[in-house]
Design a protein around this motif. Structure first.
Motif, PDB file in Angstrom:
ATOM      1  N   ALA A 101      -2.203  25.216  -2.667  1.00  0.00           N
ATOM      2  CA  ALA A 101      -1.067  25.435  -1.324  1.00  0.00           C
ATOM      3  C   ALA A 101      -0.709  26.512  -2.473  1.00  0.00           C
ATOM      4  N   LYS A 102       0.190  25.995  -3.412  1.00  0.00           N
ATOM      5  CA  LYS A 102       0.917  26.828  -4.601  1.00  0.00           C
ATOM      6  C   LYS A 102       0.163  27.694  -5.746  1.00  0.00           C
ATOM      7  N   GLY A 103      -1.991  27.788  -5.735  1.00  0.00           N
ATOM      8  CA  GLY A 103      -2.191  28.691  -5.946  1.00  0.00           C
ATOM      9  C   GLY A 103      -3.186  28.103  -6.776  1.00  0.00           C
ATOM     10  N   HIS A 104      -3.009  27.482  -7.095  1.00  0.00           N
ATOM     11  CA  HIS A 104      -3.184  26.379  -8.554  1.00  0.00           C
ATOM     12  C   HIS A 104      -5.110  26.503  -8.799  1.00  0.00           C
ATOM     13  N   ALA A 105      -5.628  25.804 -10.009  1.00  0.00           N
ATOM     14  CA  ALA A 105      -6.802  25.764  -9.800  1.00  0.00           C
ATOM     15  C   ALA A 105      -6.904  24.189  -9.720  1.00  0.00           C
ATOM     16  N   PHE A 106      -8.689  24.059  -8.734  1.00  0.00           N
ATOM     17  CA  PHE A 106      -8.800  22.722  -8.340  1.00  0.00           C
ATOM     18  C   PHE A 106      -8.838  22.252  -9.400  1.00  0.00           C
ATOM     19  N   PRO A 107      -8.564  20.698  -9.441  1.00  0.00           N
ATOM     20  CA  PRO A 107      -9.140  19.584 -10.568  1.00  0.00           C
ATOM     21  C   PRO A 107     -10.353  19.772 -10.873  1.00  0.00           C
ATOM     22  N   THR A 108     -10.968  19.326 -12.152  1.00  0.00           N
ATOM     23  CA  THR A 108     -11.806  19.023 -12.460  1.00  0.00           C
ATOM     24  C   THR A 108     -11.941  17.470 -13.145  1.00  0.00           C
ATOM     25  N   CYS A 109     -13.317  16.828 -13.711  1.00  0.00           N
ATOM     26  CA  CYS A 109     -13.050  15.427 -13.953  1.00  0.00           C
ATOM     27  C   CYS A 109     -14.735  15.615 -14.964  1.00  0.00           C
ATOM     28  N   VAL A 110     -14.175  15.771 -15.517  1.00  0.00           N
ATOM     29  CA  VAL A 110     -15.794  16.216 -17.057  1.00  0.00           C
ATOM     30  C   VAL A 110     -16.015  14.458 -17.220  1.00  0.00           C
ATOM     31  N   MET A 111     -15.659  13.540 -16.712  1.00  0.00           N
ATOM     32  CA  MET A 111     -15.663  12.118 -16.508  1.00  0.00           C
ATOM     33  C   MET A 111     -16.524  11.911 -15.737  1.00  0.00           C
ATOM     34  N   GLY A 112     -16.670  12.374 -14.872  1.00  0.00           N
ATOM     35  CA  GLY A 112     -17.472  12.613 -12.918  1.00  0.00           C
ATOM     36  C   GLY A 112     -19.112  12.536 -13.617  1.00  0.00           C
ATOM     37  N   GLY A 113     -19.626  12.744 -14.632  1.00  0.00           N
ATOM     38  CA  GLY A 113     -21.073  12.731 -15.645  1.00  0.00           C
ATOM     39  C   GLY A 113     -21.701  13.705 -14.086  1.00  0.00           C
ATOM     40  N   ALA A 114     -23.068  14.431 -14.881  1.00  0.00           N
ATOM     41  CA  ALA A 114     -23.771  15.507 -14.028  1.00  0.00           C
ATOM     42  C   ALA A 114     -24.017  15.407 -13.098  1.00  0.00           C
ATOM     43  N   GLY A 115     -23.655  16.519 -12.062  1.00  0.00           N
ATOM     44  CA  GLY A 115     -23.867  16.213 -10.528  1.00  0.00           C
ATOM     45  C   GLY A 115     -23.148  15.502  -9.682  1.00  0.00           C
ATOM     46  N   ASN A 116     -22.021  15.452 -10.286  1.00  0.00           N
ATOM     47  CA  ASN A 116     -20.608  14.437  -9.651  1.00  0.00           C
ATOM     48  C   ASN A 116     -19.275  15.669  -9.124  1.00  0.00           C
ATOM     49  N   SER A 117     -19.152  15.951  -8.734  1.00  0.00           N
ATOM     50  CA  SER A 117     -18.147  17.127  -8.744  1.00  0.00           C
ATOM     51  C   SER A 117     -17.796  17.331  -6.953  1.00  0.00           C
ATOM     52  N   ALA A 118     -16.332  17.901  -7.067  1.00  0.00           N
ATOM     53  CA  ALA A 118     -15.560  18.241  -5.909  1.00  0.00           C
ATOM     54  C   ALA A 118     -14.992  19.951  -6.214  1.00  0.00           C
ATOM     55  N   GLU A 119     -15.462  20.212  -5.341  1.00  0.00           N
ATOM     56  CA  GLU A 119     -14.851  22.432  -4.941  1.00  0.00           C
ATOM     57  C   GLU A 119     -14.599  22.584  -4.004  1.00  0.00           C
ATOM     58  N   LEU A 120     -13.853  23.200  -3.652  1.00  0.00           N
ATOM     59  CA  LEU A 120     -13.473  23.916  -3.287  1.00  0.00           C
ATOM     60  C   LEU A 120     -14.231  25.037  -1.826  1.00  0.00           C
ATOM     61  N   SER A 121     -14.232  24.917  -0.534  1.00  0.00           N
ATOM     62  CA  SER A 121     -15.627  25.365  -0.040  1.00  0.00           C
ATOM     63  C   SER A 121     -15.376  26.396   0.980  1.00  0.00           C
ATOM     64  N   ASN A 122     -15.761  27.191   1.321  1.00  0.00           N
ATOM     65  CA  ASN A 122     -15.251  28.571   2.729  1.00  0.00           C
ATOM     66  C   ASN A 122     -16.007  27.616   4.321  1.00  0.00           C
ATOM     67  N   ALA A 123     -16.850  26.664   4.251  1.00  0.00           N
ATOM     68  CA  ALA A 123     -17.908  26.492   5.248  1.00  0.00           C
ATOM     69  C   ALA A 123     -16.108  26.077   6.145  1.00  0.00           C
ATOM     70  N   GLU A 124     -16.345  26.324   7.727  1.00  0.00           N
ATOM     71  CA  GLU A 124     -15.453  26.385   8.679  1.00  0.00           C
ATOM     72  C   GLU A 124     -15.453  25.507   9.321  1.00  0.00           C
ATOM     73  N   TYR A 125     -16.997  23.998   9.531  1.00  0.00           N
ATOM     74  CA  TYR A 125     -17.227  23.233  10.250  1.00  0.00           C
ATOM     75  C   TYR A 125     -17.388  22.213   9.444  1.00  0.00           C
ATOM     76  N   PRO A 126     -17.026  20.649  10.003  1.00  0.00           N
ATOM     77  CA  PRO A 126     -17.112  19.078   8.927  1.00  0.00           C
ATOM     78  C   PRO A 126     -19.017  19.604   9.219  1.00  0.00           C
ATOM     79  N   LEU A 127     -19.788  18.093   8.143  1.00  0.00           N
ATOM     80  CA  LEU A 127     -20.408  17.966   8.316  1.00  0.00           C
ATOM     81  C   LEU A 127     -21.417  17.432   9.514  1.00  0.00           C
ATOM     82  N   CYS A 128     -22.872  17.355  10.069  1.00  0.00           N
ATOM     83  CA  CYS A 128     -22.911  16.461  11.412  1.00  0.00           C
ATOM     84  C   CYS A 128     -22.820  15.496  10.671  1.00  0.00           C
ATOM     85  N   ASP A 129     -22.740  14.090  11.424  1.00  0.00           N
ATOM     86  CA  ASP A 129     -22.964  12.461  10.561  1.00  0.00           C
ATOM     87  C   ASP A 129     -24.356  13.004  10.799  1.00  0.00           C
ATOM     88  N   GLU A 130     -23.897  11.048   9.630  1.00  0.00           N
ATOM     89  CA  GLU A 130     -25.624  11.215   9.021  1.00  0.00           C
ATOM     90  C   GLU A 130     -27.092  10.615  10.313  1.00  0.00           C
TER      91      GLU A 130
END
Length: 215
Positions: free
Chosen positions: A56-85
């Protein structure tokens, strides 16, 4: 840090102190990845609250270097949730009903009642409502669980000119639409503002979280 896929085999691992998290960014990744909810365990409340405040303050999304390749979380412009599995979005202009509704609306002659509830897929984007203080209004997102067990053609009437009262004479026409019969239907609403985050695990979209709903 252990591979996130292994950590996610049980949500109870998130209830212990963050021995696997090297910093706040890794705490955020672990908590957002919890299938039960980003704040489902008490230890996750502080890092997730901090996340929303920092964004909310405009700061960058935090990263996790130790998360490993292919594992991440990032801001999205999606306006809807995902469908259930096991579900997928009903495409714009497509029609569907459930097996249960289909069975309940079968007539003695084998036809289907025109009163059967039918879901219609819509274009998933906001449209500004009229007026000086108009705001974006979003259609519901229809998620269907396939396979399609049957299809049927429904004949129904529509109004030609909704602005015309009794002066237009015959103001309706009949059209046909093909309706899919699926296992189940889930209706989801668009997010009401907030920050949306997509969580990726082993290179695949795993979860979507919104700060106003935390699905």
């Amino acid at each position: 840090m252990k591979k996130l896929a292994a950590i996610l085999t049980t949500a109870s691992l998130l209830a212990v102190p963050f021995a696997h998290a090297d910093d706040w960014g890794c705490e955020v990744l672990l908590c957002l990845s919890n299938p039960n909810g980003a704040t489902a365990v008490s230890e996750c409340v502080p890092p997730i609250k901090k996340l929303w405040k920092e964004l909310a303050k405009g700061h960058a999304f935090p990263t996790c270097v130790m998360g490993g390749a292919g594992n991440s979380a990032e801001l999205s412009n999606a306006e809807y949730p995902l469908c259930d599995e096991g579900f997928e979005v009903l495409q714009n202009g497509a029609y569907a009903t459930t097996k249960q509704l289909f069975a309940q609306n079968r007539l003695p002659n084998g036809n289907v009642s025109n009163n059967i509830p039918v879901y219609m897929g819509s274009e998933l984007k906001g449209v500004y409502s009229g007026g000086q203080n108009g705001r974006k209004e979003y259609p519901s997102m229809i998620c269907v669980k396939k396979p399609v067990s049957a299809t049927f053609v429904q004949n129904f009437s529509i109004v030609k000119n909704p602005n015309c009262a009794n002066q237009c004479g015959n103001n309706s026409t009949f059209i046909n639409r093909t309706v899919m019969v699926v296992d189940d239907v889930v209706v989801k609403s668009a997010y009401q503002g907030g920050f949306t985050v997509d969580v990726t695990i082993e290179g695949k979209l795993f979860k979507r979280v919104n700060s106003n709903s935390e699905d």
